[in-house]
Design an enzyme around this catalytic site. Sequence first.
Site, short mmCIF file in Angstrom:
data_model
loop_
_atom_site.label_atom_id
_atom_site.label_comp_id
_atom_site.label_asym_id
_atom_site.label_seq_id
_atom_site.Cartn_x
_atom_site.Cartn_y
_atom_site.Cartn_z
N ASP A 1 34.04 27.43 60.14
CA ASP A 1 34.09 27.27 58.69
C ASP A 1 35.48 27.66 58.23
O ASP A 1 36.05 28.62 58.72
CB ASP A 1 33.07 28.19 58.04
N ASP B 1 43.96 44.47 37.08
CA ASP B 1 43.00 43.57 37.74
C ASP B 1 42.84 43.98 39.21
O ASP B 1 43.76 43.87 40.00
CB ASP B 1 43.54 42.13 37.62
N ARG C 1 36.38 33.89 30.41
CA ARG C 1 37.02 33.47 31.66
C ARG C 1 38.50 33.88 31.65
O ARG C 1 39.37 33.15 32.08
CB ARG C 1 36.87 31.96 31.88
N MET C 2 38.75 35.08 31.10
CA MET C 2 40.11 35.59 31.03
C MET C 2 40.08 37.08 31.29
O MET C 2 39.07 37.74 31.10
CB MET C 2 40.72 35.35 29.64
N SER C 3 41.22 37.63 31.72
CA SER C 3 41.38 39.08 31.76
C SER C 3 42.82 39.36 31.35
O SER C 3 43.63 38.43 31.23
CB SER C 3 41.08 39.61 33.15
N LYS D 1 45.60 36.32 31.21
CA LYS D 1 45.62 35.20 32.16
C LYS D 1 44.19 34.71 32.36
O LYS D 1 43.23 35.47 32.15
CB LYS D 1 46.24 35.62 33.51
#
Lengths: 569, 729
Positions: free
Chosen positions: B350, B387, B432-434, B445
């Site tokens: 994989d 992050d 959908r950001m930090s 971003k």
Amino acid sequence: MTLAGWLQIAVFFLALLLVTKPLGLYMTRVFTGGYHPLARALGPVERGIYRLAGVDPAQEQSWLSYAVAVLLFSLVGVLTLYGLQRIQGVLPLNPQHLDGVRPDLAFNTAVSFTTNTNWQSYVPETTMTYLTQMAGLAVHNFLSAATGIALALAVIRGFARRRARTVGNFWVDLTRATLYVLLPICIVLALVFIWQGVPQNLNTYTQATTVEGATQTIAQGPVASQEVIKVLGTNGGGFFNANSAHPFENPTPLTNFLQMLAILAIGAGLTYTFGAMVGDTKQGWALFAVMSIIFLAGVAITYWAEARPNPALSGLGITQTAGNLVGKESRFGVAGSSLFAIVTTAASCGAVNAMHDSFTALGGMMPMIFMMLGEVIFGGAGSGLYGIIVLAVLAVFLAGLMVGRTPEYLGKKVEPFDMKMVALALLIFPASVLIFTAIASVTPVGQAGLNNAGPHGFSEILYAYTSTTGNNGSAFAGLSSNTPFYNTTLALAMLIGRFLFVIPVLALAGSMGRKQAVAPGLGTFPTTGPIWVALLVGVILIFGILTFFPALALGPIVEHYLGTQGKLF
Amino acid sequence: MAGSPSDEREPRSVRTRPDRDAAPLRGLEPPTGRTPETDAMQSLSSRRRGGVSVWQWPLVQRALVDAVRKLDPRWMVKSPVMFVVEVGTVLTTGLAAKQLLVGPRTDLPFVLQITVWLWFTVLFANFAEALAEARGKAQADTLRATRTDTPARRLRDGREETVSSSDLRRGDIVVIREGEIIPCDGEVIAGVAYVNEAAITGESAPVLKEPGTDVRSTVTAGTQVVSDWLRVHVTADPGHTFLDRMIALVEGASRQKTPNEIALSILLAGLSIIFLIVVVTLAPFSIYAGAAVSPVVLVSLLVCLLPTTIGALLSAIGIAGMDRVTRFNVLAKSGHAVEAAGDVDVLLLDKTGTITYGNRLAAQVLPINGASPAQAVQAALWSSLGDETPEGKSIVALAGKLGQPVPPEWDGLDATRTPAGAEIIPFSAETRMSGLRFNGRVWRKGAVDALYRALDRAPSADVQAEVDRIAREGGTPLAVAEGDRPVGLIYLKDTVKPGMRERFAALRQMGIRTIMVTGDNPLTAATIAREAGVDDFIAEATPEDKITRIRAEQEAGHLVAMSGDGTNDAPALAQSDVGLAMNSGTAAAKEAANMVDLDSDPTKLIEVVQIGKQLLITRGAITTFSVANDVAKYFAIIPAAFAATYPELNALNIMRLGSPQSAILSAVIFNALIIIALIPLAMRGVAYRPVPAAALLRRNILIYGLGGVVVPFIGIKLIDLIVQMLGVA
């Protein structure tokens, strides 16, 4: 040793090399049903034979039915040949009025010719009628050789095929081997032999008065036709007792050369057929190289041993500049005799042009060793190839693990069942030779046949059982083997050596044929190239040495050391 | 995200390390609690992993006792070679006893010494096997200790009742709380918890378990819940759990001879019969020659000719090979699987988690909207300082490489300890950001469309073109904004693990082809395939594609290995010749595979292949060595055996051994000692290097074939000198 001697050996090997590919290619076409020139001319004959015999040539057999067909066919051969010998006295073509043959001798001879051994316990010219020689012995010279070739083809197909249930049709292989391979070559060679002076007639023996005034009976008969198949089919049973040393069997240097070539031709050609049929001719040439290396080494050692002054005679003040010429035809000399001795024992032929018994201890050991290697150096017609394949599987298994994969030969994995068959096949030859030799060497009936004492006598017994189990048929001479004990045990050795060996080998082929082949790659154990050739040479030699070293030590080896001290036997 | 099909699939072949599992569930921190049990488990596993010396005293002690116990002929008969040796030894013992008790004592010291050394030969063989077994047995004992009955809280009619783990049956529901041992194999149906699986995997970091995730829902008996609680559906009856199977496997209780071992045993049995005939017929031959060779000499010759070295070490090699796999933290369900691994010539790997890290790492920062490259990189760095995801960390690392190191005020700090005035904007599924607020400035971003929507803008045509290009190449574009202004695009890319290229090159040398399987589109797949240096790839692969490919390869005569963990991998795992399931995988995958990797590391397939090859090579090398040894032994014994009848044969005594008796004794002693000398080789395995078979063969034939011919000449001569010096024969 002379330059001419070495040249003779070199030219012979070159000739063998040259016939290998054409003959191998021809046999490939014959047995795979491909195009070849004789197919058109003899095709109707071939198809006629199938129709007469009720054989469907398209119907292939499993290894087991193939084996059963071989065994039944050979059984019928033994029985008819036995019957023919027993009643030959009342049958035609008997100008010498010879009687029927004794039961034990008839049994021995019947087995001998159907197993492609041609061990002769009898003196042919005073025992066999022309009818027996032609309709009995010569026929089986063809059929036993064709059977051997057929068996080799079945084994090749096992390795060449994938996921196949069948290994071919015995009756088709037998017919094609006889019709397309043996007969045409024999007809051409027989004409050459007749041209060179080999007799071909049905006359009564000539009574001649020699220059000394003595009367000599000159035996003759249909020699040329028998002579060719004797060598080509690696049969070796001579028309005369002196075999190829007899001027009527082998009159000229040319016939001598052609006889040697004919002996090895089919064995060498089949290596090419093998390569062609498994789809990689290099595989075939690798086997050819293995055979050639051992063969040439054997010839060189024998020539060296025979060309030296006999160490046993060195103290007697005899001039021996020509080497050991005792028991050799001066027409062939030391080189020609040494070469012939190795040719005939490398192949399981057994024709001789000199008496191996009279070789020096070491020179006489070489033919014995070649038989002990299992008759795989070119070997008998067909049997040499399937014999060396068994040893190749052994070599692959022993060393193949060392590349880190389950051993495989030609992509076929060697699994427990295959190993069982290989072990069985390998066991049969030494077991038969050693056990029979042991019995003969300590029983009074066995010792009664000895003409020589000590280690030389032992060598004679050892040679006899090695020769018969190996289906060679050459004799060390010196052993009076025409006794019920020897006739029976030697016949048993021949049956064991041929048929007990063939059954596991066919089973191996059947098992291999059913397998899927593993794709070759960098991780594959290489079965071509110099490492493989060296490995297989090593395995063949070590296996032969390990099995027979003690016996050889008590026979020719000790005789050699005793000889250097001046003790003779 | 950027439309590559692999992202829609279940994450597969993901190593269940907390750092990765932690991502979706912030706040549930893996506890570092230690208990006596976990300590015991860790010490066990570290012992299992480490390179271990062959001669460990407790193991040797255990093996010595077993070696004597194994003299029982019913046991010996399993090894035909050693059985023949034992029978011969009993015979010489009888002859020695006869000389001792009845007389005449013609050569008593010689006969006694031969007898003693023959017994040693048999014992050494048994010792080798026992020593190989000892390690597994010791391991099984330790595992068994963790299997003791544990109390379990079973749920019946909504009420908890305490029962013994041995009373649990398939279908029961149990609850396990923090600090408790999981009493059964099962499937998590409720709760989220960290579980310490050190007993099974040797990995000390706890693993997250939660329901409905296919690969993370399976729990194993004997492991420990170290935080929170789980409700588990029991899937195995007592005695049939994974731990039970594992105990049986490491102990070798269920060990069966592999096909290759059987084939070799048959060959050895065949050789034994041949040598038996050779030696037995030598008796009549010697009678013919004038003097019968004594039975003691014949037995000595037989024992020396028999392939005793390989006969003695054969089962030890197999057991040790399995043990090497186990110590590598892979459980092979049979020895056959390990050998088959050696035969494999196609690896189906994989992409995600095996060849690449699976998570996308920053590869490039592209300035947009007229920002300078430095500005874009700086914005990317600041937006990621808080992050902790692999993506975020990779952006920080990339910025460092591009000349923007972590600012001094952040040095040594992380998301949990931010400098004063810093506020982290956490990632959320809605936005959908930090990002990060610091000293009044804000960096954000996130997914390109989400970020632009949040800023109420639309990307320009240039930006959109860049975004499309990245997506087409299989990358993931992120947009980064400083304040309200988008300043850059971050190119996140699947990254090939370091060293994979070299490993695939080595595999190619071994004749093994690697095929990468990925859900990516063909373009992306081709990019990664080129980067990783695999031989072939299957793009946009479905589980059916895998099976089809495996069948096609097998049809063409190849042997295929693959790894997998999901339930949809199970059919392919079963179809492949070697299937390696991840321990973190589903029960179905583990059932279908013939090996389970306790560390859940799919790249281990490569090592397993090497161990398989090494096992076969070791067996072949010692076989070749053993057979080649016989040549020298003949030269020692044959002249000695016939010294009385044919003194001329002394010419064959090329080693110039002192006397006939010392020659025979020396050969017998050499034959016994070589077994002991080769035990470490049998246990550790022959050194393996990934080179083509032809090179490997040349090297091994030289060492073990030619070496096997030469070594005994030297060895027997040395022993003979010592025997002479001591004057014992």
